[in-house]
Design a protein around this motif. Structure first.
Motif, PDB file in Angstrom:
ATOM      1  N   THR A 109      19.976 -12.458  -4.365  1.00 42.40           N
ATOM      2  CA  THR A 109      21.082 -12.881  -5.221  1.00 42.40           C
ATOM      3  C   THR A 109      21.153 -12.045  -6.489  1.00 42.40           C
ATOM      4  O   THR A 109      22.215 -11.917  -7.104  1.00 42.40           O
ATOM      5  CB  THR A 109      20.927 -14.359  -5.587  1.00 42.40           C
ATOM      6  N   GLU A 110      20.086 -11.484  -6.935  1.00 38.98           N
ATOM      7  CA  GLU A 110      20.141 -10.680  -8.160  1.00 38.98           C
ATOM      8  C   GLU A 110      20.917  -9.379  -7.937  1.00 38.98           C
ATOM      9  O   GLU A 110      21.572  -8.864  -8.834  1.00 38.98           O
ATOM     10  CB  GLU A 110      18.719 -10.373  -8.629  1.00 38.98           C
ATOM     11  N   GLU A 111      20.864  -8.820  -6.787  1.00 43.10           N
ATOM     12  CA  GLU A 111      21.556  -7.554  -6.516  1.00 43.10           C
ATOM     13  C   GLU A 111      23.044  -7.773  -6.303  1.00 43.10           C
ATOM     14  O   GLU A 111      23.843  -6.888  -6.598  1.00 43.10           O
ATOM     15  CB  GLU A 111      20.944  -6.887  -5.292  1.00 43.10           C
ATOM     16  N   ARG A 112      23.461  -8.934  -5.778  1.00 37.30           N
ATOM     17  CA  ARG A 112      24.866  -9.197  -5.467  1.00 37.30           C
ATOM     18  C   ARG A 112      25.583  -9.740  -6.698  1.00 37.30           C
ATOM     19  O   ARG A 112      25.077 -10.586  -7.416  1.00 37.30           O
ATOM     20  CB  ARG A 112      24.958 -10.188  -4.306  1.00 37.30           C
ATOM     21  N   LYS A 113      26.806  -9.234  -6.906  1.00 34.27           N
ATOM     22  CA  LYS A 113      27.600  -9.669  -8.044  1.00 34.27           C
ATOM     23  C   LYS A 113      28.499 -10.826  -7.636  1.00 34.27           C
ATOM     24  O   LYS A 113      28.875 -10.942  -6.477  1.00 34.27           O
ATOM     25  CB  LYS A 113      28.458  -8.512  -8.562  1.00 34.27           C
ATOM     26  N   PRO A 114      28.900 -11.643  -8.594  1.00 28.74           N
ATOM     27  CA  PRO A 114      29.823 -12.743  -8.269  1.00 28.74           C
ATOM     28  C   PRO A 114      31.176 -12.198  -7.831  1.00 28.74           C
ATOM     29  O   PRO A 114      31.650 -11.163  -8.309  1.00 28.74           O
ATOM     30  CB  PRO A 114      29.928 -13.504  -9.591  1.00 28.74           C
ATOM     31  N   ALA A 115      31.829 -12.922  -6.926  1.00 34.87           N
ATOM     32  CA  ALA A 115      33.134 -12.534  -6.399  1.00 34.87           C
ATOM     33  C   ALA A 115      34.222 -13.264  -7.162  1.00 34.87           C
ATOM     34  O   ALA A 115      34.004 -14.300  -7.796  1.00 34.87           O
ATOM     35  CB  ALA A 115      33.214 -12.840  -4.910  1.00 34.87           C
ATOM     36  N   GLU A 116      35.441 -12.692  -7.116  1.00 28.75           N
ATOM     37  CA  GLU A 116      36.570 -13.315  -7.816  1.00 28.75           C
ATOM     38  C   GLU A 116      37.121 -14.500  -7.040  1.00 28.75           C
ATOM     39  O   GLU A 116      37.590 -15.471  -7.633  1.00 28.75           O
ATOM     40  CB  GLU A 116      37.658 -12.260  -8.033  1.00 28.75           C
ATOM     41  N   PHE A 117      37.081 -14.411  -5.723  1.00 28.95           N
ATOM     42  CA  PHE A 117      37.620 -15.480  -4.873  1.00 28.95           C
ATOM     43  C   PHE A 117      36.521 -15.965  -3.924  1.00 28.95           C
ATOM     44  O   PHE A 117      35.562 -15.236  -3.618  1.00 28.95           O
ATOM     45  CB  PHE A 117      38.823 -14.989  -4.056  1.00 28.95           C
ATOM     46  N   LEU A 118      36.733 -17.165  -3.446  1.00 27.27           N
ATOM     47  CA  LEU A 118      35.867 -17.739  -2.410  1.00 27.27           C
ATOM     48  C   LEU A 118      36.535 -17.509  -1.060  1.00 27.27           C
ATOM     49  O   LEU A 118      37.675 -17.947  -0.842  1.00 27.27           O
ATOM     50  CB  LEU A 118      35.663 -19.243  -2.651  1.00 27.27           C
ATOM     51  N   ILE A 119      35.841 -16.815  -0.183  1.00 25.54           N
ATOM     52  CA  ILE A 119      36.400 -16.488   1.119  1.00 25.54           C
ATOM     53  C   ILE A 119      35.972 -17.566   2.112  1.00 25.54           C
ATOM     54  O   ILE A 119      34.774 -17.741   2.380  1.00 25.54           O
ATOM     55  CB  ILE A 119      35.937 -15.104   1.593  1.00 25.54           C
ATOM     56  N   VAL A 120      36.961 -18.273   2.661  1.00 29.69           N
ATOM     57  CA  VAL A 120      36.707 -19.338   3.642  1.00 29.69           C
ATOM     58  C   VAL A 120      37.543 -19.038   4.874  1.00 29.69           C
ATOM     59  O   VAL A 120      38.780 -19.163   4.850  1.00 29.69           O
ATOM     60  CB  VAL A 120      37.057 -20.727   3.082  1.00 29.69           C
ATOM     61  N   GLU A 121      36.862 -18.608   5.939  1.00 31.04           N
ATOM     62  CA  GLU A 121      37.513 -18.294   7.199  1.00 31.04           C
ATOM     63  C   GLU A 121      38.653 -17.305   7.000  1.00 31.04           C
ATOM     64  O   GLU A 121      39.753 -17.462   7.521  1.00 31.04           O
ATOM     65  CB  GLU A 121      38.026 -19.575   7.878  1.00 31.04           C
ATOM     66  N   GLY A 122      38.412 -16.264   6.198  1.00 33.61           N
ATOM     67  CA  GLY A 122      39.378 -15.194   5.986  1.00 33.61           C
ATOM     68  C   GLY A 122      40.414 -15.475   4.916  1.00 33.61           C
ATOM     69  O   GLY A 122      41.210 -14.580   4.588  1.00 33.61           O
ATOM     70  N   GLN A 123      40.424 -16.658   4.353  1.00 32.80           N
ATOM     71  CA  GLN A 123      41.393 -16.993   3.308  1.00 32.80           C
ATOM     72  C   GLN A 123      40.711 -16.979   1.956  1.00 32.80           C
ATOM     73  O   GLN A 123      39.551 -17.381   1.811  1.00 32.80           O
ATOM     74  CB  GLN A 123      42.020 -18.366   3.564  1.00 32.80           C
ATOM     75  N   LYS A 124      41.467 -16.497   0.935  1.00 29.59           N
ATOM     76  CA  LYS A 124      40.963 -16.464  -0.417  1.00 29.59           C
ATOM     77  C   LYS A 124      41.324 -17.768  -1.128  1.00 29.59           C
ATOM     78  O   LYS A 124      42.455 -18.233  -1.056  1.00 29.59           O
ATOM     79  CB  LYS A 124      41.564 -15.281  -1.187  1.00 29.59           C
ATOM     80  N   TYR A 125      40.331 -18.294  -1.785  1.00 27.36           N
ATOM     81  CA  TYR A 125      40.539 -19.529  -2.556  1.00 27.36           C
ATOM     82  C   TYR A 125      40.079 -19.267  -3.972  1.00 27.36           C
ATOM     83  O   TYR A 125      38.904 -18.941  -4.217  1.00 27.36           O
ATOM     84  CB  TYR A 125      39.743 -20.698  -1.971  1.00 27.36           C
ATOM     85  N   ALA A 126      41.047 -19.368  -4.879  1.00 25.07           N
ATOM     86  CA  ALA A 126      40.713 -19.318  -6.294  1.00 25.07           C
ATOM     87  C   ALA A 126      40.352 -20.724  -6.731  1.00 25.07           C
ATOM     88  O   ALA A 126      41.135 -21.659  -6.563  1.00 25.07           O
ATOM     89  CB  ALA A 126      41.884 -18.782  -7.101  1.00 25.07           C
ATOM     90  N   THR A 127      39.171 -20.868  -7.274  1.00 27.17           N
ATOM     91  CA  THR A 127      38.680 -22.220  -7.601  1.00 27.17           C
ATOM     92  C   THR A 127      38.149 -22.243  -9.014  1.00 27.17           C
ATOM     93  O   THR A 127      37.974 -21.203  -9.671  1.00 27.17           O
ATOM     94  CB  THR A 127      37.558 -22.632  -6.642  1.00 27.17           C
ATOM     95  N   VAL A 128      37.868 -23.450  -9.450  1.00 22.16           N
ATOM     96  CA  VAL A 128      37.203 -23.671 -10.725  1.00 22.16           C
ATOM     97  C   VAL A 128      35.732 -23.960 -10.437  1.00 22.16           C
ATOM     98  O   VAL A 128      35.324 -24.251  -9.310  1.00 22.16           O
ATOM     99  CB  VAL A 128      37.860 -24.831 -11.500  1.00 22.16           C
ATOM    100  N   GLY A 129      34.911 -23.914 -11.477  1.00 24.27           N
ATOM    101  CA  GLY A 129      33.470 -24.144 -11.283  1.00 24.27           C
ATOM    102  C   GLY A 129      33.151 -25.556 -10.802  1.00 24.27           C
ATOM    103  O   GLY A 129      32.198 -25.768 -10.049  1.00 24.27           O
ATOM    104  N   THR A 130      33.960 -26.528 -11.189  1.00 30.52           N
ATOM    105  CA  THR A 130      33.695 -27.918 -10.772  1.00 30.52           C
ATOM    106  C   THR A 130      33.812 -28.068  -9.264  1.00 30.52           C
ATOM    107  O   THR A 130      33.013 -28.760  -8.624  1.00 30.52           O
ATOM    108  CB  THR A 130      34.690 -28.855 -11.482  1.00 30.52           C
TER     109      THR A 130
END
Length: 978
Positions: free
Chosen positions: A724-745
């Motif tokens: 996990t230290e080498e990988r950077k955070p992503a802008e979107f959450l990829i769920v079955e090929g779809q991008k989901y912009a989410t909040v931390g909650t």
């Protein structure tokens, strides 16, 4: 009159045949003549049948009898004491008023009239007519043939003078008609006068009756004279009879002399042999009886010797045998009069000794060191004790073992706690005295090890109890099996005895027919043939015959043969290869044995319940301070698995489920679920209250978490710090090929949801509770997010200046992400629910509907924002140069801002659908404003200006990213011509 009673000599006939013939003819021709009944007192005659009711002149001379109440009719008519004849002799004693006295009618009797006899007369009249008709047709049998009377001598003709009424067999003066016919009232005056005419008629009647009496007496004397020949014939026969008796006496005397000689020659020797044989048998019986008494005399020392070696069964068998011998063969022996009561007291003492011995055995067996060794302690001793208790019908001995089990279970827990506390240096036993307080001072690993040790000890304890109880049950089943075999043997013996009785009956029939007797007498030596001797010996050796013979005097078995013949034993082997002798004298029914076996099996179930109950108390003692509720999910999972393993072990050992520990685990699981849910709900509430509804970066661990769910399994992946230290955070959450912009909650909510699912996997018993709690959590997130975003609650809670379209679009996308995982969560719970619990899945359907409604409300809110903007700008729109107008420039600017805010958050399809709805609102407001300005599609200057503005709007809107192929259909802004 007196001379008529003496019988005159009558000439006897020389021919006896004529006499008997004449007698037979007389009986055929004449009816026996009955005279008037003599009512005068008579002396007793020689007829013995009249002695009991006739008066005696010797005995009853001074005593009045019933015969004094009657008066002879001639005496009444010829009373010498009266000077003159009275007209009515009934009035001389009873008075003149006797005839004329009227009887007063009774109050208790009804008045009888002719109407009462009407029904009877109707019934009897036809019968009377038939009787009279038959009477006229058939001549009476008792009519006298007068033609025959003239053929007899003169004495027979004299009888015709006597009226026929006196000859009737039913003649009786008690009958009023007979009395009136014999004594006519016409000869007496009813007025009571004393005229000469009445006196003459009375005298004439008396003389007539006297004449009739004389005729009858003469004929009676004549008949007696005719039968005198038979009298003399009887006297002559008497002498011949005496000669016959004398000859018979001489023959009897000669016969007796011959019989006496035969008795001396043939019988006395044989009878003497029989008497000696009987005496010898009696001596043998006496000798055997003395030997039996000597054996019985040694009973008490032998019993004490057996008790010293704990041979309870043998001692009880000896006592039972001795009691049977005393009651059957030695009954009435004075020297043994107290032995029976002494043996009864000794038997009671043995009962107490066996119960105490069994209690000691149970204590020693259960309090042995709890090691892996589950062998039975002294199996031979246990089997002997159980046989003895069954023999004495002490069927509640298993309760002693049950009480010892309870005490042992308590001691196991106490000893385990003491041993564990002594090994922990942090616990000062001098300061903390109570054992429960010492246990509460342990941390979870120490307490868990203690609980694990207790469960292992209980498992060994239950295995040991099961082995002991199985041995006891095997003994009970051995006795039950022996009873069944005994019944089968008795049935077989009964069938054989029935067959033997048939054979004996055939032999008796042949003997009765004389086949054996004739053979015996036909033999010259007087000996029975071999077949008869064998059959006779077989018949003599019956079950009731004496078993001892002359050749068995020296055999010791004959001393107790009669008693031991009823006690059969069989060898049986217990599961531990212990051979025991099962006797038949255990008077236990099959029902009692089966009930005892069931009670012993129930005792094994109780042992499991006892272990579970003690474990529950130990668990509750540690949970008093909320220790178990404070465990994390991993610790509670470890505890739950340990308890589930112990429960399964006990079920496998005892064969029945115990619900107490399972119920305690469920109770603690419910408390754990409540705490688990409250912690996560509180955490979610804090996250929502601090959420600013901005797009958050997605850490790699959350992407891995989502990817693991996409693979079809719901579980929290193990942490990999180096990766996990080498990988950077992503802008979107990829769920079955779809991008989901989410909040931390929402990211944390997904992790919380997966924690719920994993907890259900770890603890299946809390599935339904977890489902309810998870439904409540999802509903809470939906309602709280609606309050914060749509309801603008975030303005006060977080301090946002305004709720932007980006906030709305981000909230909608977060809700869509949760809706995407609801079917996965539903399938996960459905696989772990019972079919009867599937109805609880409806909660997910309701939640899905609520989320879709919330998403639709957000979309409607976005459209409403633009709708209010269109209303504000187009209401001021004027059709004039320059083109494009400022209004349309401003509208296109706001549309571009809207597109810029939601395009990166929502999918392209949702963006197109949203702008189509916004475009429809725009066309509605523009159409209304053009109608207000009276601008029509007529190709005029105003129409051209509007067309230019609309073309500018269309070009700008389709120039936006993803909307180039959008069908705006702007022709709808013009009113259609009618």
């Amino acid at each position: 009159m007196a001379s008529s009673h003496s019988s005159s000599p009558v000439p006897q006939s020389n021919s006896s045949d004529a006499f008997f013939k004449k007698e037979v003819d007389a009986t055929k021709r004449f009816r026996p003549v009955q005279s008037l009944p003599d009512v005068c007192p008579k002396e007793p005659t020689g007829n013995p049948s009249n002695l009991h009711d006739s008066p005696s002149l010797v005995v009853d001379q001074q005593r009045w009898t019933i015969y004094h109440s009657k008066v002879n009719l001639p005496a009444a008519l010829n009373d010498p004491r009266l000077a003159k004849r009275e007209s009515d002799f009934f009035t001389k004693t009873w008075g003149v008023d006797f005839v004329d006295t009227e009887v007063t009618p009774s109050f208790y009797l009804p008045q009888i009239t002719k109407e009462h006899f009407a029904l009877y007369q109707q019934e009897i009249t036809p019968r009377e007519k038939v009787h009279e008709r038959c009477k006229n047709i058939c001549t009476p049998k008792d009519t006298f043939d007068r033609t025959l009377l003239h053929t007899h001598d003169k004495s027979r003709t004299d009888l015709e003078q006597v009226p026929k009424i006196f000859m009737k067999p039913d003649f009786a003066l008690e009958d009023s008609l007979t009395f009136n016919a014999v004594l006519p009232w016409s000869h007496f005056s009813t007025a009571g006068g004393k005229g000469n005419r009445d006196a003459a008629s009375s005298k004439l009647l008396q003389e007539k009756l006297s004449h009739y009496l004389d005729i009858v007496e003469v004929n009676i004397a004549h008949q007696i004279s005719l039968r005198s020949e038979a009298f003399f014939h009887a006297m002559t026969s008497q002498h011949e009879l005496q000669d016959y008796l004398r000859k018979t006496s001489q023959a009897v005397k000669l016969l007796r002399e011959k019989i006496s000689k035969i008795d001396k020659v043939m019988c006395e020797g044989s009878l003497r042999v029989l008497r000696l044989s009987l005496t010898r048998n009696n001596c043998i019986k006496a000798y055997n009886k003395l030997k039996l008494m000597a054996t019985v005399h040694q009973t008490q020392p032998t019993v004490q010797l057996l008790l010293s070696t704990s041979e309870y069964v043998g001692a009880l068998d000896l006592i039972a045998t001795t009691q049977e011998v005393l009651q059957q063969e030695l009954q009435g022996i004075h020297s043994f009069r107290h032995l029976g009561s002494q043996l009864c007291e000794l038997e009671k003492l043995i009962d107490k000794m066996m119960i105490a011995e069994f209690s000691t055995y149970a204590r020693n067996d259960l309090n042995r060191p709890l090691e892996d060794d589950c062998q039975i302690l002294e199996e031979e001793r246990l089997v002997s004790l159980v046989f003895g208790l069954l023999k004495q019908r002490k069927l509640n001995f298993y309760e002693i073992y049950g009480d010892e089990m309870i005490n042992t279970a308590k001691n196991i827990i106490k000893q385990c706690v003491v041993n564990t506390v002594s090994q922990i240096e942090e616990i000062d036993t001098e300061v903390v005295v109570k054992l429960a307080d010492q246990m509460r001072m342990m941390n979870f690993p120490q307490w868990f090890d203690l609980l694990k040790n207790i469960f292992s000890k209980f498992t060994i304890f239950l295995k040991r109890v099961k082995a002991t109880l199985n041995t006891i049950r095997s003994v009970v089943f051995l006795v039950l099996d022996k009873n069944q075999k005994t019944r089968d043997l008795e049935d077989t013996l009964q069938k054989n005895s029935a067959k033997e009785s048939v054979v004996d009956s055939e032999v008796a029939y042949l003997t009765h027919e004389g086949m054996f007797i004739s053979d015996a007498f036909g033999d010259g030596d007087g000996e029975l043939p071999a077949g008869a001797a064998d059959s006779g010996s077989q018949r003599n050796t019956s079950p009731n015959s004496e078993p001892c013979s002359s050749d068995s005097v020296s055999e010791p078995e004959c001393t107790t043969d009669s008693s031991s013949s009823k006690e059969h034993t069989s060898s049986c082997v217990t599961p531990g290869a212990v051979e025991m002798m099962v006797s038949d004298d255990m008077k236990l029914t099959d029902l009692e044995l089966v009930r005892l076996a069931n009670n012993i099996q129930e005792l094994l179930y109780n042992a499991s319940d006892i272990c579970h109950d003690r474990s529950v108390k130990f668990l509750m003692a540690r949970a008093k301070d909320g220790f178990l509720e404070k465990l994390n999910s991993n610790e509670f999972l470890t505890l739950s698995r340990l308890m589930e393993g112990f429960i399964l072990d006990t079920e496998q050992i005892c064969g029945r489920k115990s619900m107490s520990l399972r119920g305690a685990l469920q109770s603690q699981a419910n408390r754990f679920v409540n705490r688990f849910h409250e912690e996560r709900k509180t955490k979610l509430s804090l996250l929502l209250d601090n959420e600013r509804w901005k797009q958050a970066e997605v850490p790699a661990e959350f992407q891995d978490l989502v990817d693991s769910v996409s693979d079809g399994r719901i579980s929290l992946p193990e942490k990999k710090p180096t990766a996990t230290e080498e990988r950077k955070p992503a802008e979107f959450l990829i769920v079955e090929g779809q991008k989901y912009a989410t909040v931390g909650t929402v990211l944390l909510l997904i992790r919380i949801i997966l924690e719920y699912c994993q907890c259900v996997d770890n603890i299946p018993s809390i599935t339904t509770d977890m489902l309810t709690r998870l439904s409540d959590l999802l509903k809470y997130f939906n309602s709280r997010s609606c309050q914060l975003v749509l309801g603008a609650g975030a303005l006060q809670v977080v301090g946002l200046k305004t709720i932007t379209t980006k906030n709305l679009a981000l909230s909608s996308r977060c809700l869509q992400l949760i809706v995407h995982y609801i079917p996965v969560i539903r399938a996960h719970f459905e696989a772990r629910l019972q079919p009867k619990q599937f109805s609880m899945l409806r909660h997910f359907d309701h939640i899905t509907k609520d989320y879709h409604d919330h998403i639709a409300e957000i979309s409607a809110k976005l459209v409403a924002i633009m709708d209010s903007l269109f209303d504000k700008l187009l209401s001021k729109y004027e059709v004039k140069a320059p083109v494009p107008s400022a209004c349309f420039r401003n509208i296109c600017k706001q549309m571009a801002k809207m597109h810029e805010a939601i395009y990166d958050l929502l999918p392209e399809e949702q963006t197109q659908m949203l702008f189509l709805r916004i475009n429809a609102s725009y066309k509605l407001h523009l159409k209304r404003q053009l109608a207000h300005l009276n601008v029509v599609n007529d190709g005029g200057p105003l129409n051209g200006l509007v067309t230019s503005d609309v073309a500018f709007y269309t070009g700008n809107l389709q120039a936006l990213k993803g909307l180039n192929n959008l069908d705006l259909n702007m022709a709808e802004i013009w009113e259609q011509k009618r």
